[in-house]
Enzyme design. Structure first.
Site, PDB file in Angstrom:
ATOM      1  N   TYR A   1       0.856  -1.182   0.000  1.00 43.39           N
ATOM      2  CA  TYR A   1       0.000   0.000   0.000  1.00 43.39           C
ATOM      3  C   TYR A   1       0.889   1.228   0.000  1.00 43.39           C
ATOM      4  O   TYR A   1       1.914   1.249  -0.676  1.00 43.39           O
ATOM      5  CB  TYR A   1      -0.984  -0.071   1.188  1.00 43.39           C
ATOM      6  CG  TYR A   1      -2.187   0.814   0.966  1.00 43.39           C
ATOM      7  CD1 TYR A   1      -2.975   0.675  -0.171  1.00 43.39           C
ATOM      8  CD2 TYR A   1      -2.526   1.791   1.884  1.00 43.39           C
ATOM      9  CE1 TYR A   1      -4.069   1.487  -0.391  1.00 43.39           C
ATOM     10  CE2 TYR A   1      -3.628   2.620   1.680  1.00 43.39           C
ATOM     11  CZ  TYR A   1      -4.397   2.467   0.541  1.00 43.39           C
ATOM     12  OH  TYR A   1      -5.462   3.275   0.324  1.00 43.39           O
TER      13      TYR A   1
ATOM     14  N   LYS B   1     -19.819 -21.221  -9.668  1.00 46.74           N
ATOM     15  CA  LYS B   1     -19.106 -21.000 -10.919  1.00 46.74           C
ATOM     16  C   LYS B   1     -17.675 -20.532 -10.647  1.00 46.74           C
ATOM     17  O   LYS B   1     -16.728 -20.929 -11.335  1.00 46.74           O
ATOM     18  CB  LYS B   1     -19.847 -19.937 -11.736  1.00 46.74           C
ATOM     19  CG  LYS B   1     -19.583 -19.998 -13.217  1.00 46.74           C
ATOM     20  CD  LYS B   1     -20.424 -21.077 -13.856  1.00 46.74           C
ATOM     21  CE  LYS B   1     -20.321 -21.025 -15.351  1.00 46.74           C
ATOM     22  NZ  LYS B   1     -21.451 -21.677 -16.011  1.00 46.74           N
TER      23      LYS B   1
ATOM     24  N   ASP C   1     -27.003 -17.145 -16.220  1.00 49.18           N
ATOM     25  CA  ASP C   1     -28.381 -17.255 -15.733  1.00 49.18           C
ATOM     26  C   ASP C   1     -29.201 -15.996 -16.003  1.00 49.18           C
ATOM     27  O   ASP C   1     -29.864 -15.452 -15.112  1.00 49.18           O
ATOM     28  CB  ASP C   1     -28.375 -17.580 -14.235  1.00 49.18           C
ATOM     29  CG  ASP C   1     -27.858 -18.974 -13.951  1.00 49.18           C
ATOM     30  OD1 ASP C   1     -27.743 -19.766 -14.908  1.00 49.18           O
ATOM     31  OD2 ASP C   1     -27.555 -19.281 -12.785  1.00 49.18           O
TER      32      ASP C   1
ATOM     33  N   ALA D   1     -36.305 -23.031 -27.123  1.00 47.00           N
ATOM     34  CA  ALA D   1     -35.917 -21.892 -27.967  1.00 47.00           C
ATOM     35  C   ALA D   1     -35.365 -20.750 -27.134  1.00 47.00           C
ATOM     36  O   ALA D   1     -35.553 -19.579 -27.455  1.00 47.00           O
ATOM     37  CB  ALA D   1     -37.113 -21.424 -28.792  1.00 47.00           C
ATOM     38  N   GLY D   2     -34.672 -21.111 -26.062  1.00 50.86           N
ATOM     39  CA  GLY D   2     -34.003 -20.118 -25.244  1.00 50.86           C
ATOM     40  C   GLY D   2     -32.554 -19.949 -25.648  1.00 50.86           C
ATOM     41  O   GLY D   2     -32.154 -20.270 -26.786  1.00 50.86           O
TER      42      GLY D   2
ATOM     43  N   ALA E   1     -29.706 -21.501 -24.809  1.00 49.87           N
ATOM     44  CA  ALA E   1     -28.923 -22.682 -25.169  1.00 49.87           C
ATOM     45  C   ALA E   1     -29.351 -23.247 -26.514  1.00 49.87           C
ATOM     46  O   ALA E   1     -28.501 -23.566 -27.369  1.00 49.87           O
ATOM     47  CB  ALA E   1     -29.063 -23.740 -24.073  1.00 49.87           C
TER      48      ALA E   1
ATOM     49  N   ASN F   1     -21.044 -27.923 -19.007  1.00 49.76           N
ATOM     50  CA  ASN F   1     -20.371 -26.693 -19.422  1.00 49.76           C
ATOM     51  C   ASN F   1     -18.988 -26.527 -18.826  1.00 49.76           C
ATOM     52  O   ASN F   1     -18.186 -25.731 -19.327  1.00 49.76           O
ATOM     53  CB  ASN F   1     -21.234 -25.482 -19.063  1.00 49.76           C
ATOM     54  CG  ASN F   1     -22.403 -25.306 -20.000  1.00 49.76           C
ATOM     55  OD1 ASN F   1     -22.789 -26.229 -20.711  1.00 49.76           O
ATOM     56  ND2 ASN F   1     -22.989 -24.122 -20.013  1.00 49.76           N
TER      57      ASN F   1
END
Length: 420
Positions: free
Chosen positions: A39, A94, A137, A195-196, A198, A318
């Protein structure tokens, strides 16, 4: 989930310290001299250096190995719009995966935003802090506009894992599954349920690999996406064909490939029996797939199948993609994660599945033998070779397409040949 499992999951997260991540210093802070360097007054020197040359931030700070995992909580797992605060356990998870598999540090950022525009502005303002942005998400169709806007505005890679991460693994697995079944992606008739983010992104990436849009049937919650529907957003419209097909069962008749990224138990045995010879079934809804493998295999003895679950063969996970895609992007300081880099990951994963399995991977899964075939056409997440194969392919593609700001790393394996 059983009550016992539920209690175990809550106890896992509540054990002190609460949550799953923490921050630790990377330099010594044990003496007055250490503190003077960490610092004031010592910290003024890297400040001056970065003010004079912004690129020095990658030399003197953690920016180059720091990713933001960001969500508004509108599409969390299979739980829907639970809000940003409730998304925090997922984002912390994640962060654990980024660190465990690719040694990438993460700040999880749960953003309370009243609109997509406000979300974009908040994330864009954070660019100086991070080496990359992993969107997570976020509900469709807002996720498409958010990802596009941030990718265009920022000079660091932006990657929506629910779109591109899923698409990379789906494509890698499907290339191998079709090979096993003696079929070609160019001629395969593909039905996608969902149909999102992904589903739509997987179809677009498959098209970049040679799949024909005229051979694709998209099915959403209202049935087949066709040209006579007036309720389609602009993301679904490219797949709106002139067709008499209206239901999922009608679409599945004669199909070579089924990709499900929707919800549990939407496909029955009769639909599987109606598919073309040697079909490929990717039932990826979690935790319960569109059709259970035991039901599908009982209906057809000639199919190959993948799910999103770890307790069945061929898990579309994933974690095979995002940690290693970001590792390659960060190591060459890529300005973006473009389609060529995603395709590099696809081909690397596809090729790795065909290699002999090391003993340590067999031990990790309690197996005596495993080889490329119907029960193994997607690499296992605990295969240590992923850390070399995928980042190398991604980094090479970044260099080849001119989005890298640093050369292909000397500590990487020899550069892979460009993908065909």
């Amino acid at each position: 989930m059983t009550e016992k499992t539920r209690e175990a999951a809550l106890a896992y997260h509540a054990t002190s310290p609460a949550g799953k991540i923490a921050i630790q210093p990377t330099k010594p802070c044990n003496t007055q001299g250490d503190l003077a360097l960490a610092y004031t007054p010592g910290v003024a020197e890297p400040v001056r250096a970065i003010a004079a040359s912004p690129e020095d931030a990658y030399r003197y700070t953690a920016k180059g190995n720091l990713v933001a995992v960001v969500s508004d909580g509108t599409a969390v797992l299979g739980l829907g719009n639970v809000g940003p605060l409730a998304s925090k356990p997922v984002l912390e998870g994640k962060a654990v995966l980024f660190k465990r598999f690719a040694d990438i540090d993460v700040f999880d950022l749960e953003i309370k935003a009243s609109s997509a525009e406000q979300f974009i502005e908040v994330v864009a303002a954070l660019e100086p802090t991070f080496g990359g942005i992993n969107l997570e998400d976020i509900a469709a169709p807002a996720c498409f506009a958010i990802e596009k806007a941030l990718s265009e505005r920022l000079s660091i890679p932006v990657f929506h894992d629910d779109q591109h991460g899923t698409a990379v693994i789906v494509c890698a697995g499907l290339l191998n599954a079709l090979e096993l079944q003696g079929k070609s992606l160019k001629t395969a008739r593909i039905v996608c349920l969902g149909a999102g983010a992904a589903g739509l992104t997987s179809l677009h990436l498959l098209m970049s690999l040679g799949a024909a849009v005229e051979n694709m049937i998209l099915v959403d919650s209202r049935g087949v996406v066709h040209s006579e529907r007036t309720d389609l957003n602009r993301y679904k419209q490219p797949f709106a064909h002139t067709t008499p097909l209206r239901t999922l069962a009608e679409a599945m008749n004669g199909a070579d490939v089924f990709i499900g990224v929707a919800a549990a138990d939407l496909v029955d045995a009769q639909m599987i029996r109606a598919m073309a010879p040697r079909p490929v079934v990717f039932a990826l809804a979690n935790p319960v797939p569109e059709i259970l493998p035991e039901v599908a295999h009982a209906a057809r003895g000639d199919l190959v199948m993948a799910t999103g679950r770890s307790d069945y063969p061929n898990q579309v996970n994933n974690v095979l993609g995002f940690p290693f895609i970001f590792r390659g992007a960060l190591d060459v300081r890529a300005r973006q994660i473009n389609q060529a880099m995603q395709l590099g990951a696809v081909h690397a994963l596809s090729a790795l599945a065909k290699q002999p399995i090391p003993r340590e991977v067999l031990r990790a899964y309690g197996l005596d033998h495993l080889e490329f075939g119907p029960d193994y056409f997607i690499p296992k997440p605990l295969d240590g070779r992923l850390r070399e194969w995928v980042p190398a392919a991604v980094a090479a593609a970044a260099v080849d397409t001119g989005v890298a700001q640093a050369p292909y790393p000397a500590h990487y394996p020899p550069r892979p040949a460009p993908s065909a």
